[in-house]
Enzyme design. Structure first.
Site: not given
Length: 142
Positions: A22, A30, A64, A74, A113, A131, A133
């Site tokens: 958890h 990507d 969660d 991002m 990052y 973009y 990710n």
């Protein structure tokens, strides 16, 4: 083979999802993301795009439920005019799988990052959308 497990989830990826606890995070990266240089644990999913992996992972892993934004994207770099239609796809998948309408935390590129370096693992994909990710925070099985 096992019944009920999406075929595009490799044994290594299934093991990784089982190991996570958890609050642990994974990054679906990507094809432009520096996955190998940022990952403590790297799983390669070459030939797969992120929406299909997201759909498969969320069949097995809860997000969660104790945080407002269990997924992170991002942010587009200021001045970049690229469109991000894949974010709508992610929102639809997460809405269907987790019942969340606004699950995304928007994270500045270099902060993303840094967060990726701390993630439990990075999943490198063949996704070509820019973009694309996404970070997912694992929840509890209720």
């Amino acid at each position: 083979m096992l019944i009920g497990i999406p075929k595009l989830l490799s044994p290594d990826l299934l093991k990784l999802l089982m190991e996570m606890g958890h609050g642990d995070e994974i990054v679906l990266a990507d094809s432009n993301f520096p996955a190998a240089s940022h990952a403590e644990r790297l799983i390669r999913c070459d030939g797969h795009e992120i929406p299909a992996l997201l759909e498969a992972i969320l069949q097995l892993m809860p997000l969660d439920q104790y945080v407002d934004k269990p997924a992170a994207l991002m942010q587009v770099v200021p001045g970049d005019t690229v469109a991000t239609p894949v974010w709508e796809v992610y929102g639809r998948i997460i809405g269907e799988r987790a019942g969340l309408e606004a699950p995304f935390d928007m994270v500045e590129r270099f902060d993303f990052y840094d967060r990726a370096r701390k993630a439990y693992a990075i999943i490198a994909t063949s996704e070509t959308e820019r973009y694309a990710n996404i970070i997912l925070k694992k929840g509890c099985v209720l």
